[in-house]
Write a protein that holds these residues in place. Structure first.
Motif, PDB file in Angstrom:
ATOM      1  N   LYS A  49      19.746 -18.586   2.133  1.00  0.00           N
ATOM      2  CA  LYS A  49      20.607 -20.006   1.849  1.00  0.00           C
ATOM      3  C   LYS A  49      21.616 -21.107   0.859  1.00  0.00           C
ATOM      4  CE  LYS A  49      20.352 -24.752   3.736  1.00  0.00           C
ATOM      5  NZ  LYS A  49      19.079 -25.980   3.849  1.00  0.00           N
ATOM      6  N   TYR A  50      20.647 -21.016  -0.508  1.00  0.00           N
ATOM      7  CA  TYR A  50      21.239 -21.268  -2.068  1.00  0.00           C
ATOM      8  C   TYR A  50      21.922 -19.426  -2.789  1.00  0.00           C
ATOM      9  CZ  TYR A  50      18.897 -25.617  -0.848  1.00  0.00           C
ATOM     10  OH  TYR A  50      18.619 -26.846   0.421  1.00  0.00           O
ATOM     11  N   GLY A  51      21.803 -18.382  -2.054  1.00  0.00           N
ATOM     12  CA  GLY A  51      22.483 -17.685  -2.797  1.00  0.00           C
ATOM     13  C   GLY A  51      21.885 -17.046  -3.450  1.00  0.00           C
ATOM     14  N   LEU A  52      21.007 -17.345  -3.601  1.00  0.00           N
ATOM     15  CA  LEU A  52      19.708 -16.226  -4.533  1.00  0.00           C
ATOM     16  C   LEU A  52      18.797 -15.518  -4.479  1.00  0.00           C
ATOM     17  CD1 LEU A  52      18.768 -20.508  -5.808  1.00  0.00           C
ATOM     18  CD2 LEU A  52      20.089 -18.664  -6.677  1.00  0.00           C
ATOM     19  N   LEU A  53      19.231 -14.711  -3.239  1.00  0.00           N
ATOM     20  CA  LEU A  53      18.006 -13.787  -2.659  1.00  0.00           C
ATOM     21  C   LEU A  53      18.441 -12.434  -3.518  1.00  0.00           C
ATOM     22  CD1 LEU A  53      16.963 -13.522  -0.213  1.00  0.00           C
ATOM     23  CD2 LEU A  53      18.685 -11.534   0.465  1.00  0.00           C
ATOM     24  N   SER A  54      16.988 -12.151  -4.211  1.00  0.00           N
ATOM     25  CA  SER A  54      16.791 -10.626  -5.159  1.00  0.00           C
ATOM     26  C   SER A  54      17.292 -10.936  -6.322  1.00  0.00           C
ATOM     27  CB  SER A  54      17.841 -10.370  -5.460  1.00  0.00           C
ATOM     28  OG  SER A  54      18.196  -9.171  -3.704  1.00  0.00           O
ATOM     29  N   SER A  55      16.719 -12.116  -6.753  1.00  0.00           N
ATOM     30  CA  SER A  55      16.382 -13.246  -7.817  1.00  0.00           C
ATOM     31  C   SER A  55      14.783 -13.543  -8.098  1.00  0.00           C
ATOM     32  CB  SER A  55      17.347 -14.318  -8.015  1.00  0.00           C
ATOM     33  OG  SER A  55      18.577 -14.065  -7.938  1.00  0.00           O
ATOM     34  N   THR A  56      14.707 -13.695  -8.700  1.00  0.00           N
ATOM     35  CA  THR A  56      12.829 -14.806  -9.589  1.00  0.00           C
ATOM     36  C   THR A  56      13.876 -15.804 -10.329  1.00  0.00           C
ATOM     37  OG1 THR A  56      11.927 -11.839 -10.060  1.00  0.00           O
ATOM     38  CG2 THR A  56      11.033 -14.434 -10.663  1.00  0.00           C
ATOM     39  N   ILE A  57      13.015 -16.933  -9.512  1.00  0.00           N
ATOM     40  CA  ILE A  57      13.659 -18.127  -9.909  1.00  0.00           C
ATOM     41  C   ILE A  57      12.497 -19.303 -10.370  1.00  0.00           C
ATOM     42  CG2 ILE A  57      14.248 -20.790  -9.081  1.00  0.00           C
ATOM     43  CD1 ILE A  57      16.176 -18.311  -8.309  1.00  0.00           C
ATOM     44  N   ILE A  58      12.875 -19.644 -11.548  1.00  0.00           N
ATOM     45  CA  ILE A  58      11.918 -20.863 -12.450  1.00  0.00           C
ATOM     46  C   ILE A  58      13.115 -21.770 -12.626  1.00  0.00           C
ATOM     47  CG2 ILE A  58      11.276 -20.932 -14.982  1.00  0.00           C
ATOM     48  CD1 ILE A  58      11.717 -18.296 -15.511  1.00  0.00           C
ATOM     49  N   SER A  59      12.336 -22.721 -12.138  1.00  0.00           N
ATOM     50  CA  SER A  59      12.934 -24.220 -11.712  1.00  0.00           C
ATOM     51  C   SER A  59      12.624 -25.279 -12.407  1.00  0.00           C
ATOM     52  CB  SER A  59      12.629 -24.370 -10.629  1.00  0.00           C
ATOM     53  OG  SER A  59      12.100 -24.885  -9.749  1.00  0.00           O
ATOM     54  N   THR A  60      13.763 -26.031 -12.709  1.00  0.00           N
ATOM     55  CA  THR A  60      12.826 -28.011 -13.941  1.00  0.00           C
ATOM     56  C   THR A  60      13.646 -28.621 -13.063  1.00  0.00           C
ATOM     57  OG1 THR A  60      13.153 -26.391 -15.533  1.00  0.00           O
ATOM     58  CG2 THR A  60      13.217 -28.757 -15.401  1.00  0.00           C
ATOM     59  N   PHE A  61      12.910 -29.807 -12.345  1.00  0.00           N
ATOM     60  CA  PHE A  61      13.700 -30.971 -11.382  1.00  0.00           C
ATOM     61  C   PHE A  61      13.092 -31.927 -11.841  1.00  0.00           C
ATOM     62  CE2 PHE A  61       9.110 -30.490 -10.028  1.00  0.00           C
ATOM     63  CZ  PHE A  61       8.820 -31.644  -9.310  1.00  0.00           C
ATOM     64  N   GLY A  62      13.966 -33.502 -11.797  1.00  0.00           N
ATOM     65  CA  GLY A  62      13.908 -34.082 -12.548  1.00  0.00           C
ATOM     66  C   GLY A  62      14.774 -35.017 -13.026  1.00  0.00           C
TER      67      GLY A  62
ATOM     68  N   PRO B 217      14.904  -9.054 -15.924  1.00  0.00           N
ATOM     69  CA  PRO B 217      16.241  -9.689 -15.821  1.00  0.00           C
ATOM     70  C   PRO B 217      16.859  -9.803 -14.333  1.00  0.00           C
ATOM     71  CG  PRO B 217      16.031  -6.540 -15.220  1.00  0.00           C
ATOM     72  CD  PRO B 217      13.918  -7.428 -15.671  1.00  0.00           C
ATOM     73  N   ASP B 218      16.311 -10.414 -13.394  1.00  0.00           N
ATOM     74  CA  ASP B 218      16.833 -10.894 -11.864  1.00  0.00           C
ATOM     75  C   ASP B 218      16.366 -12.366 -12.321  1.00  0.00           C
ATOM     76  OD1 ASP B 218      14.196 -10.823 -11.921  1.00  0.00           O
ATOM     77  OD2 ASP B 218      14.359 -10.217  -9.690  1.00  0.00           O
ATOM     78  N   THR B 219      16.021 -13.008 -13.246  1.00  0.00           N
ATOM     79  CA  THR B 219      15.618 -14.286 -13.496  1.00  0.00           C
ATOM     80  C   THR B 219      16.332 -15.207 -13.815  1.00  0.00           C
ATOM     81  OG1 THR B 219      13.347 -13.776 -14.250  1.00  0.00           O
ATOM     82  CG2 THR B 219      13.619 -15.893 -14.798  1.00  0.00           C
ATOM     83  N   ILE B 220      16.266 -16.212 -12.781  1.00  0.00           N
ATOM     84  CA  ILE B 220      17.046 -17.791 -13.309  1.00  0.00           C
ATOM     85  C   ILE B 220      16.466 -18.884 -13.056  1.00  0.00           C
ATOM     86  CG2 ILE B 220      18.973 -18.605 -11.593  1.00  0.00           C
ATOM     87  CD1 ILE B 220      20.020 -16.225 -10.142  1.00  0.00           C
TER      88      ILE B 220
END
Length: 275
Positions: free
Chosen positions: A180-193, A216-219
């Motif tokens: 849905k968010y265009g992030l398929l096949s990526s490893t996701i790290i997130s920070t929020f606030g 190498p696929d990290t976002i």
């Protein structure tokens, strides 16, 4: 019994406003009535709900006196909760809130959101004086409790540690949300606030460099807008510094800024797709 909460409040977009709303909802679910005294900056006119009974204009000292009078003249109000965070209240280091607190004839509780480990003299004095007159001082970590005692002189018997709560989120399907968010096949790290220098986001960006060697696929998603108080004072200087750092390190394809205030549904989505 009526409880009054003092602090920022939605539709203002800041963490304390959200906290005040969530706290009110939780207390009312237990059968207590909670009314709100909101604190508004002068840059925006807010359309508050009916639960807001009085509004303090941040830099109008007379409003703090009138708010105390409003509380004292209401016999059904038995307890006041003061949200303490830097940048909410007017005066040097927010000391106008002391004008309200010292006039109260009702007991009040202070909820401390930031307890600075090395404060300058005046902000240290403001929080010390506020907590000294309180029936209780709430903090969210044991370290903050030690600081309140050691640095701010708050008696230990007044301090209660209550960990910061989180919304009751449902974990949704990660792959569907990534698509849905265009992030398929990526490893996701997130920070929020809300974003500001105290978050240390530059450290997270720099840490991506060695991470990408093995993944190498990290976002890295940096979720949230600049804190409104910081933005009013300094503009987007911190975010621009972060963006420049991303460019310097060649991480444009691996760092994504989601520059908006996330509602609970959006936050639930992003946390669900985070690896």
């Amino acid at each position: 019994m009526t409880i009054v909460n003092i602090g920022t409040y939605p539709p203002k977009q800041c963490g304390i406003a959200t906290f005040s709303l969530d706290l009110r909802n939780s207390i009312e679910n237990s059968g207590r009535k909670v009314e709100i005294i909101s604190v508004s900056d002068l840059s925006t006119t807010y359309q508050y709900g009916p639960e807001v009974k009085f509004n303090i204009r941040q830099e109008e000292k007379q409003d703090y006196y009138q708010a105390a009078k409003f509380i004292n003249n209401r016999p059904e109000i038995k307890l006041v909760v003061i949200q303490h965070e830097y940048g909410i209240y007017g005066g040097p280091d927010g000391d106008y809130i002391l004008s309200l607190a010292k006039r109260l004839i009702k007991p009040y509780i202070v909820i401390t959101h930031t307890v600075l480990p090395s404060p300058k003299r005046h902000p240290q004095s403001v929080l010390h004086r506020l907590c000294s007159g309180a029936a209780a001082a709430v903090c969210m970590t044991k370290r903050s409790a030690r600081l309140l005692t050691d640095i701010y002189g708050t008696p230990p018997h007044l301090i209660k540690v209550i960990s910061h709560g989180v919304p009751d989120f449902k974990l949704n399907n990660s792959d569907e949300l990534k698509q849905k968010y265009g992030l398929l096949s990526s490893t996701i790290i997130s920070t929020f606030g809300l974003i500001g220098p105290g978050k240390g986001l530059e450290l997270g960006i720099k840490a991506l460099v060695p991470i990408l060697k093995d993944y190498p696929d990290t976002i890295y998603l940096i979720l949230g807008q600049t804190h409104p108080v910081l933005k009013q004072r300094e503009g987007e200087s911190y975010r621009l510094m972060l963006a420049n750092l991303v460019n310097e390190l060649g991480l444009q394809k691996h760092v994504c800024f989601v520059n908006k205030y996330l509602n609970d549904k959006e936050l639930n989505d992003y946390l669900s797709l985070t690896d």
